[in-house]
Write an enzyme that holds these catalytic residues in place. Structure first.
Site, PDB file in Angstrom:
ATOM      1  N   PHE A 116       0.854  -1.188   0.000  1.00 40.54           N
ATOM      2  CA  PHE A 116       0.000   0.000   0.000  1.00 40.54           C
ATOM      3  C   PHE A 116       0.889   1.237   0.000  1.00 40.54           C
ATOM      4  CE2 PHE A 116      -4.514   0.915   0.487  1.00 40.54           C
ATOM      5  CZ  PHE A 116      -5.067  -0.321   0.225  1.00 40.54           C
ATOM      6  N   GLN A 240      -7.832  14.631   3.303  1.00 38.03           N
ATOM      7  CA  GLN A 240      -7.149  13.797   2.323  1.00 38.03           C
ATOM      8  C   GLN A 240      -7.984  13.617   1.057  1.00 38.03           C
ATOM      9  OE1 GLN A 240      -6.381   9.265   2.862  1.00 38.03           O
ATOM     10  NE2 GLN A 240      -4.425  10.319   2.871  1.00 38.03           N
ATOM     11  N   HIS A 242      -8.160  11.255  -2.020  1.00 41.23           N
ATOM     12  CA  HIS A 242      -7.657   9.952  -2.453  1.00 41.23           C
ATOM     13  C   HIS A 242      -7.452  10.005  -3.957  1.00 41.23           C
ATOM     14  CE1 HIS A 242      -7.376   5.708  -3.302  1.00 41.23           C
ATOM     15  NE2 HIS A 242      -7.479   5.403  -2.025  1.00 41.23           N
ATOM     16  N   LEU A 252     -14.846   5.284  -4.820  1.00 41.20           N
ATOM     17  CA  LEU A 252     -13.447   4.912  -4.616  1.00 41.20           C
ATOM     18  C   LEU A 252     -13.039   3.629  -5.337  1.00 41.20           C
ATOM     19  CD1 LEU A 252     -11.081   6.014  -2.878  1.00 41.20           C
ATOM     20  CD2 LEU A 252     -11.510   4.093  -1.372  1.00 41.20           C
ATOM     21  N   GLU A 255      -6.653   1.884  -3.225  1.00 45.20           N
ATOM     22  CA  GLU A 255      -5.218   1.898  -3.500  1.00 45.20           C
ATOM     23  C   GLU A 255      -4.679   0.466  -3.637  1.00 45.20           C
ATOM     24  OE1 GLU A 255      -3.205   5.071  -1.239  1.00 45.20           O
ATOM     25  OE2 GLU A 255      -1.965   3.449  -0.494  1.00 45.20           O
ATOM     26  N   ARG A 286      -0.698   9.332  -0.533  1.00 44.65           N
ATOM     27  CA  ARG A 286      -1.832   9.835  -1.311  1.00 44.65           C
ATOM     28  C   ARG A 286      -1.729  11.310  -1.651  1.00 44.65           C
ATOM     29  NH1 ARG A 286      -6.385   6.394   2.007  1.00 44.65           N
ATOM     30  NH2 ARG A 286      -5.811   4.447   1.001  1.00 44.65           N
ATOM     31  N   HIS A 353     -11.673  12.221   0.751  1.00 37.94           N
ATOM     32  CA  HIS A 353     -11.720  10.876   1.308  1.00 37.94           C
ATOM     33  C   HIS A 353     -11.690  10.829   2.833  1.00 37.94           C
ATOM     34  CE1 HIS A 353     -11.234   6.580   1.281  1.00 37.94           C
ATOM     35  NE2 HIS A 353     -10.066   6.627   1.868  1.00 37.94           N
ATOM     36  N   ARG A 394      -2.842  10.901   5.985  1.00 38.86           N
ATOM     37  CA  ARG A 394      -2.919   9.526   6.481  1.00 38.86           C
ATOM     38  C   ARG A 394      -2.423   8.545   5.423  1.00 38.86           C
ATOM     39  NH1 ARG A 394      -6.486   5.356   5.784  1.00 38.86           N
ATOM     40  NH2 ARG A 394      -8.236   6.516   4.904  1.00 38.86           N
TER      41      ARG A 394
HETATM   42  C1  FAD Z   1     -14.912   4.029   0.334  1.00 33.35           C
HETATM   43  C2  FAD Z   1     -13.928   4.010   1.477  1.00 33.35           C
HETATM   44  C3  FAD Z   1     -12.904   3.064   1.501  1.00 33.35           C
HETATM   45  C4  FAD Z   1     -11.980   3.044   2.556  1.00 33.35           C
HETATM   46  N1  FAD Z   1     -10.998   2.079   2.561  1.00 33.35           N
HETATM   47  C5  FAD Z   1     -10.131   2.028   3.615  1.00 33.35           C
HETATM   48  C6  FAD Z   1      -9.157   0.982   3.704  1.00 33.35           C
HETATM   49  O1  FAD Z   1      -9.070   0.086   2.872  1.00 33.35           O
HETATM   50  N2  FAD Z   1      -8.307   0.999   4.756  1.00 33.35           N
HETATM   51  C7  FAD Z   1      -8.358   1.950   5.734  1.00 33.35           C
HETATM   52  O2  FAD Z   1      -7.570   1.913   6.666  1.00 33.35           O
HETATM   53  N3  FAD Z   1      -9.302   2.934   5.674  1.00 33.35           N
HETATM   54  C8  FAD Z   1     -10.190   2.980   4.658  1.00 33.35           C
HETATM   55  N4  FAD Z   1     -11.151   3.975   4.628  1.00 33.35           N
HETATM   56  C9  FAD Z   1     -11.282   4.881   5.780  1.00 33.35           C
HETATM   57  C10 FAD Z   1     -11.969   4.154   6.926  1.00 33.35           C
HETATM   58  O3  FAD Z   1     -12.875   3.215   6.414  1.00 33.35           O
HETATM   59  C11 FAD Z   1     -12.730   5.112   7.838  1.00 33.35           C
HETATM   60  O4  FAD Z   1     -11.927   6.199   8.192  1.00 33.35           O
HETATM   61  C12 FAD Z   1     -13.154   4.378   9.104  1.00 33.35           C
HETATM   62  O5  FAD Z   1     -13.813   3.186   8.774  1.00 33.35           O
HETATM   63  C13 FAD Z   1     -14.023   5.252   9.987  1.00 33.35           C
HETATM   64  O6  FAD Z   1     -14.540   4.462  11.043  1.00 33.35           O
HETATM   65  P1  FAD Z   1     -15.360   5.122  12.216  1.00 33.35           P
HETATM   66  O7  FAD Z   1     -15.753   4.032  13.113  1.00 33.35           O
HETATM   67  O8  FAD Z   1     -14.572   6.244  12.768  1.00 33.35           O
HETATM   68  O9  FAD Z   1     -16.632   5.784  11.507  1.00 33.35           O
HETATM   69  P2  FAD Z   1     -17.845   5.129  10.602  1.00 33.35           P
HETATM   70  O10 FAD Z   1     -17.571   3.738  10.203  1.00 33.35           O
HETATM   71  O11 FAD Z   1     -18.100   6.133   9.568  1.00 33.35           O
HETATM   72  O12 FAD Z   1     -19.021   5.085  11.641  1.00 33.35           O
HETATM   73  C14 FAD Z   1     -19.633   6.238  12.148  1.00 33.35           C
HETATM   74  C15 FAD Z   1     -20.778   5.835  13.037  1.00 33.35           C
HETATM   75  O13 FAD Z   1     -21.262   6.987  13.705  1.00 33.35           O
HETATM   76  C16 FAD Z   1     -22.652   6.997  13.670  1.00 33.35           C
HETATM   77  N5  FAD Z   1     -23.093   8.393  13.764  1.00 33.35           N
HETATM   78  C17 FAD Z   1     -22.682   9.456  13.030  1.00 33.35           C
HETATM   79  N6  FAD Z   1     -23.322  10.568  13.423  1.00 33.35           N
HETATM   80  C18 FAD Z   1     -24.129  10.208  14.445  1.00 33.35           C
HETATM   81  C19 FAD Z   1     -25.048  10.901  15.267  1.00 33.35           C
HETATM   82  N7  FAD Z   1     -25.284  12.217  15.129  1.00 33.35           N
HETATM   83  N8  FAD Z   1     -25.726  10.202  16.207  1.00 33.35           N
HETATM   84  C20 FAD Z   1     -25.537   8.869  16.350  1.00 33.35           C
HETATM   85  N9  FAD Z   1     -24.678   8.173  15.599  1.00 33.35           N
HETATM   86  C21 FAD Z   1     -23.991   8.829  14.664  1.00 33.35           C
HETATM   87  C22 FAD Z   1     -23.047   6.290  12.398  1.00 33.35           C
HETATM   88  O14 FAD Z   1     -24.331   5.737  12.531  1.00 33.35           O
HETATM   89  C23 FAD Z   1     -21.952   5.230  12.302  1.00 33.35           C
HETATM   90  O15 FAD Z   1     -22.369   4.079  13.016  1.00 33.35           O
HETATM   91  C24 FAD Z   1     -12.084   4.001   3.591  1.00 33.35           C
HETATM   92  C25 FAD Z   1     -13.101   4.937   3.567  1.00 33.35           C
HETATM   93  C26 FAD Z   1     -14.010   4.969   2.513  1.00 33.35           C
HETATM   94  C27 FAD Z   1     -15.050   6.041   2.510  1.00 33.35           C
END
Ligand code: FAD
Length: 586
Positions: A116, A240, A242, A252, A255, A286, A353, A394
């Site tokens: 990566f 960031q 992407h 997306l 990568e 990135r 991203h 990142r």
């Molecule tokens: C398409 C895509 C591909 C990616 N691929 C990778 C990868 O291969 N490797 C990597 O390391 N990273 C990757 N990333 C980044 C990574 O996936 C995210 O940064 C990470 O998963 C975020 O996790 P999180 O738990 O912080 O938030 P999320 O998974 O976004 O969860 C947020 C949670 O908060 C809740 N929430 C939000 N607002 C409220 C509110 N007001 N009240 C109650 N609940 C709320 C939602 O319901 C949800 O459950 C990718 C991101 C994207 C968009």
């Protein structure tokens, strides 16, 4: 109104929230509040992988991983945090394996690893295979695995509960969380959750931009709620982009494609990354790849009728290899662009991203009140937080890692804290602000439409606050955001009902987006240098003397910054343990 009491309340059921819940749920009475059904969280969209220096397929160690993270983040990374993350990565992957996550395997049965961007052996000598993965559905597998384990441990979920406010009370001169105010989508009822400790894990804010890989729901709720209660936001100028979003759409293409050997080409068919990053080429971090692509387009070497994208070439890879390692994303190219990746290169361009900034925490996931003090009982983890392990850029696969390492830390810390702490008294009528806001919105006769304002905001941010920025474009963005906020005051919604009123919630989310767009723009104006994801054409060099510090933005009624009333900017030192800033070449 219903009132609930839990030791620990976790807001968000993505990877970070559920990893926290697994720990907290085994130690204390825990509730998870989530606006989405848990397995619909954006973590499930993550594709490429989660890194850890397992050294399963080639030599590697956590110190190389730390160095890559620090250099990848252009030296704005807090190095104590990067060390913790790289060291704990190994257990984080093994924890998931023990919970049942079906990782891809080597022929000997070990967890397989792939390349990566920015992950190298021995301080940049060549790319290293560090990313653990489950095809290109790694996030999906993580989210399902974590959810199943939450169910196993009896974690209580409140699904489709929108947290709209954080109740804080001062105890002996120290502000502490008393609970949260939530809106139940199904009924329109307000619920008050009293808790000894609160964990924010609400994810990112990609929806401030138009072209983004992020889901519709990523509106920065946790960041905005915290900010509105006087908690600073750190490093919001760093967003960031992407490199490989599907051109014109932003969807997306992981990568992992380049990790498996795909190559970026311009209209001359040239592998242009050889010029920008001679050693690791297409696998540079990135920020560098995205800027190089944008530069190729600017200099007239873009492809297509409008010369506004470049090409991701997988045609030299075996179809069987593509099908085994990259099934989903190649299907995206077929479905959304009608391109066959076996035989045709795929049109790509940078897409918004990931938010490097967010709610500041220390390595214990405790939220900072300011540079010197934490808020006892308040925690944050995942994309909503800024530890800061990602600095100004990142590295790919470090976020799925971050949510597991710091989600776990947050869950343990919140539960342990709740064992010794008492409940803090809720402020009188803690729900009042939320009730008033929703009522005003629901009954407004305003003529402005949410969708129109949101579209204008997103287009503005794409045009002015994207890969290339200048003082002029940023100030113009601020002026325009001010106008959008005026229009927002006259917003009217069409659904006046109480049940499943998504119209109403989108109005609230739009307000969060407007506030955060302003914070991002102001922080970007003040960083008069280029570093990581923040590139200022008027200040194209990194300036360690002037700007080797974090930006802290506060809501402060007594201050004014760049004509924004109620905003104050401060700085916070970067924690450097062993790697002094060096020139960043790849
Ligand atoms: C398409 C895509 C591909 C990616 N691929 C990778 C990868 O291969 N490797 C990597 O390391 N990273 C990757 N990333 C980044 C990574 O996936 C995210 O940064 C990470 O998963 C975020 O996790 P999180 O738990 O912080 O938030 P999320 O998974 O976004 O969860 C947020 C949670 O908060 C809740 N929430 C939000 N607002 C409220 C509110 N007001 N009240 C109650 N609940 C709320 C939602 O319901 C949800 O459950 C990718 C991101 C994207 C968009």
């Amino acid at each position: 109104m219903q009132v609930h009491q839990y030791d620990v309340v976790i807001v968000g059921a993505g990877g970070a929230g559920m990893r926290a819940a697994i720990e907290s749920g085994q130690r204390a009475r825990t509730a998870v509040l989530t606006k989405l059904y848990p397995t619909r969280s954006h973590t499930g969209a993550a594709q490429g992988g989660m890194c850890a220096a397992l050294a399963n397929v080639e030599e590697d160690n956590w110190e190389w991983h730390t160095f890559d993270t620090v250099k990848g983040g252009d030296y704005l990374v807090d190095q104590d945090a990067a060390e913790v993350m790289a060291k704990e990565a190994i257990d984080a992957v093994l924890d998931l394996e023990k919970m049942g996550l079906p990782f891809n395997r080597t022929p000997e049965g070990k967890i397989d690893q792939r390349r990566f961007g920015g992950h190298t052996r021995d301080h940049g000598k060549s790319p290293v295979r560090r990313s653990c993965y489950a095809a290109d559905r790694t996030g999906h597998m993580i989210l399902q695995t974590l959810y199943q384990n939450c169910v196993k441990h009896g974690v209580e979920f409140y699904n489709e509960f929108y947290v709209l406010d954080l109740a804080m009370t001062e105890v002996d001169g120290v502000r502490r969380p008393a609970g949260v105010v939530a809106y139940e989508l199904a009924t329109g009822e307000i619920h008050l959750f009293q808790a000894k400790s609160v964990v924010f894990a609400t994810g990112g804010v990609g929806k401030v931009f138009k072209t983004t890989s992020n889901a519709h729901t990523l509106t920065g709720d946790g960041m905005a709620v915290a900010y509105n209660r006087g908690i600073p936001l750190e490093d919001m100028e760093f967003f960031q982009f992407h490199p490989t979003g599907l051109a014109g759409l932003g969807i997306l293409l992981s990568e992992a494609a380049r990790g498996e050997g795909a190559i970026l080409r311009n209209s001359d068919g040239e592998r242009f990354m050889e010029r920008y990053a001679p050693t690791i080429k297409d696998l540079a971090p990135r920020d560098i790849v995205a800027r190089s692509m944008a530069n190729e387009v600017r200099e007239g070497r873009g492809c297509g009728p409008n010369k506004d994208y470049v090409l991701l070439d997988l045609t030299h890879l075996e179809p069987a290899h593509i099908d085994a390692k990259l099934p989903d994303i190649t299907e995206f190219a077929r479905t959304y662009l009608g391109v066959e990746p076996y035989t045709e290169p795929v049109p790509v361009f940078p897409t918004a991203h990931y938010a490097m900034g967010g709610i500041p925490t220390n390595i214990g996931a405790e939220v900072l009140a300011d540079n010197d003090n934490v808020i006892p009982g308040l925690y944050a983890a995942g994309e909503v937080a800024c530890v800061s392990v990602h600095g100004s850029n990142r590295l790919g696969t470090n976020s799925l890692l971050d949510i597991n390492v710091f989600g776990k830390r947050a869950g343990i810390a919140a539960a342990e804290y709740s064992k010794t702490a008492d409940f803090v008294e809720l402020p009188e009528a803690a729900e009042n602000d939320t009730v008033a806001l929703l009522e005003k919105m629901r009954t407004s006769d305003g003529t402005e439409r949410i969708g129109a304002i949101r579209k204008d905001l997103q287009e503005l941010m794409d045009a002015n606050v994207q890969v290339f920025r200048t003082d002029e474009t940023l100030r113009e963005a601020l002026d325009e955001i001010a106008k959008l906020r005026e229009r927002y005051n006259n917003v009217g919604i069409q659904d006046r009902g109480k049940r499943f009123n998504l119209d109403l919630l989108e109005a609230v989310e739009l307000n969060f987006l407007l506030e955060l767009a302003e914070v991002i723009s102001v922080a970007a104006i003040h960083r008069k240098e280029s570093r990581g994801g923040h590139f200022r054409e008027d200040f194209p060099d990194r300036d360690d003397e002037g700007f080797m510090h974090h930006t802290m933005t506060y809501l402060d009624p007594d201050s004014e910054t760049d004509g924004i009333k109620g905003m104050r900017l401060e700085t916070k030192p970067v924690i450097v343990t062993r790697y002094q800033p060096m020139e960043r070449k790849y």
